[in-house]
Design a protein around this motif. Structure first.
Motif, PDB file in Angstrom:
ATOM      1  N   GLY A 124     -29.967   8.299  63.968  1.00  0.00           N
ATOM      2  CA  GLY A 124     -29.063   7.393  63.211  1.00  0.00           C
ATOM      3  C   GLY A 124     -29.626   6.690  61.964  1.00  0.00           C
ATOM      4  N   PRO A 125     -29.102   5.779  61.355  1.00  0.00           N
ATOM      5  CA  PRO A 125     -29.626   5.088  60.421  1.00  0.00           C
ATOM      6  C   PRO A 125     -30.978   4.262  60.898  1.00  0.00           C
ATOM      7  N   ARG A 126     -31.475   4.077  59.549  1.00  0.00           N
ATOM      8  CA  ARG A 126     -32.827   3.199  60.153  1.00  0.00           C
ATOM      9  C   ARG A 126     -32.920   2.294  58.571  1.00  0.00           C
ATOM     10  N   LEU A 127     -33.532   1.085  58.707  1.00  0.00           N
ATOM     11  CA  LEU A 127     -33.806   0.272  57.896  1.00  0.00           C
ATOM     12  C   LEU A 127     -34.976   0.627  57.155  1.00  0.00           C
ATOM     13  N   ALA A 128     -35.318   0.935  55.734  1.00  0.00           N
ATOM     14  CA  ALA A 128     -36.644   1.438  55.296  1.00  0.00           C
ATOM     15  C   ALA A 128     -37.454   0.306  54.678  1.00  0.00           C
ATOM     16  N   ALA A 129     -36.667  -0.782  54.228  1.00  0.00           N
ATOM     17  CA  ALA A 129     -37.170  -1.776  53.435  1.00  0.00           C
ATOM     18  C   ALA A 129     -36.053  -3.136  53.377  1.00  0.00           C
ATOM     19  N   ILE A 130     -36.659  -4.280  53.471  1.00  0.00           N
ATOM     20  CA  ILE A 130     -36.048  -5.421  53.219  1.00  0.00           C
ATOM     21  C   ILE A 130     -36.534  -6.397  52.590  1.00  0.00           C
ATOM     22  N   THR A 160     -41.875  -7.444  56.240  1.00  0.00           N
ATOM     23  CA  THR A 160     -42.180  -6.333  57.493  1.00  0.00           C
ATOM     24  C   THR A 160     -41.449  -6.654  58.454  1.00  0.00           C
ATOM     25  N   GLU A 161     -40.992  -7.907  58.701  1.00  0.00           N
ATOM     26  CA  GLU A 161     -40.136  -8.297  59.595  1.00  0.00           C
ATOM     27  C   GLU A 161     -39.507  -9.524  59.244  1.00  0.00           C
ATOM     28  N   ALA A 162     -38.192  -9.770  59.743  1.00  0.00           N
ATOM     29  CA  ALA A 162     -37.337 -11.020  59.494  1.00  0.00           C
ATOM     30  C   ALA A 162     -36.735 -11.528  60.569  1.00  0.00           C
ATOM     31  N   LYS A 163     -36.686 -13.148  60.577  1.00  0.00           N
ATOM     32  CA  LYS A 163     -35.917 -13.858  61.245  1.00  0.00           C
ATOM     33  C   LYS A 163     -34.415 -13.933  60.919  1.00  0.00           C
ATOM     34  N   VAL A 164     -33.746 -13.824  61.661  1.00  0.00           N
ATOM     35  CA  VAL A 164     -32.188 -13.731  61.612  1.00  0.00           C
ATOM     36  C   VAL A 164     -31.582 -15.224  62.099  1.00  0.00           C
ATOM     37  N   GLU A 165     -31.156 -16.068  61.273  1.00  0.00           N
ATOM     38  CA  GLU A 165     -30.798 -17.352  61.691  1.00  0.00           C
ATOM     39  C   GLU A 165     -29.060 -17.237  61.637  1.00  0.00           C
ATOM     40  N   ARG A 166     -28.687 -18.265  61.890  1.00  0.00           N
ATOM     41  CA  ARG A 166     -26.913 -18.598  61.816  1.00  0.00           C
ATOM     42  C   ARG A 166     -26.409 -18.130  60.423  1.00  0.00           C
ATOM     43  N   ARG A 167     -27.158 -18.480  59.556  1.00  0.00           N
ATOM     44  CA  ARG A 167     -26.725 -18.303  58.009  1.00  0.00           C
ATOM     45  C   ARG A 167     -27.292 -16.924  57.496  1.00  0.00           C
ATOM     46  N   GLY A 168     -27.885 -16.056  58.251  1.00  0.00           N
ATOM     47  CA  GLY A 168     -28.412 -14.852  57.622  1.00  0.00           C
ATOM     48  C   GLY A 168     -29.926 -14.715  57.966  1.00  0.00           C
ATOM     49  N   ILE A 169     -30.523 -14.214  57.138  1.00  0.00           N
ATOM     50  CA  ILE A 169     -31.948 -13.979  57.298  1.00  0.00           C
ATOM     51  C   ILE A 169     -32.633 -15.526  56.727  1.00  0.00           C
ATOM     52  N   ALA A 170     -33.745 -15.782  57.374  1.00  0.00           N
ATOM     53  CA  ALA A 170     -34.327 -16.877  57.256  1.00  0.00           C
ATOM     54  C   ALA A 170     -34.907 -16.915  55.881  1.00  0.00           C
ATOM     55  N   HIS A 171     -34.627 -18.030  54.809  1.00  0.00           N
ATOM     56  CA  HIS A 171     -35.105 -18.208  53.486  1.00  0.00           C
ATOM     57  C   HIS A 171     -34.450 -17.648  52.532  1.00  0.00           C
ATOM     58  N   ASP A 172     -33.383 -16.719  52.860  1.00  0.00           N
ATOM     59  CA  ASP A 172     -32.712 -15.877  51.840  1.00  0.00           C
ATOM     60  C   ASP A 172     -31.938 -16.599  50.974  1.00  0.00           C
ATOM     61  N   ARG A 173     -31.759 -16.751  49.904  1.00  0.00           N
ATOM     62  CA  ARG A 173     -30.811 -17.430  48.902  1.00  0.00           C
ATOM     63  C   ARG A 173     -30.392 -18.957  49.379  1.00  0.00           C
TER      64      ARG A 173
END
Length: 88
Positions: free
Chosen positions: A3-9, A23-36
């Motif tokens: 199936g689909p895979r995430l190559a980069a973020i 290389t890894e991300a923490k997902v919070e209530r508002r999305g990925i931590a520190h994004d925008r």
């Protein structure tokens, strides 16, 4: 076939500035931590994007513990706390 895979973020802590590859991300209530979480505004409080100011693409952003480091060649660095300091 798999199936689909995430190559980069990447995250973009400041809208319209350079991103940070993860290389890894923490997902919070508002999305990925520190994004925008931040944006640049002018003296009237109006936000500025690369459409208005293409040089924003040259602004480097890094995160170190609880600090956002913002720099651009020849202009030095600004450090911004990721969590606002109330009353400071």
């Amino acid at each position: 076939m798999s199936g689909p895979r995430l190559a980069a973020i990447s995250i973009y802590p400041i809208k319209s500035c350079r991103g940070i590859a993860l290389t890894e991300a923490k997902v919070e209530r508002r999305g990925i931590a520190h994004d925008r979480r931040f944006m640049v505004v002018d003296q009237h409080g109006q936000f500025i994007t690369q459409r208005d100011e293409p040089r924003m693409a040259l602004v480097d952003v890094a995160i170190d513990e609880a600090v956002l480091h913002v720099s651009s060649r020849g202009h030095g660095e600004v450090r911004v706390p990721l969590v606002p300091q109330v009353g400071a």
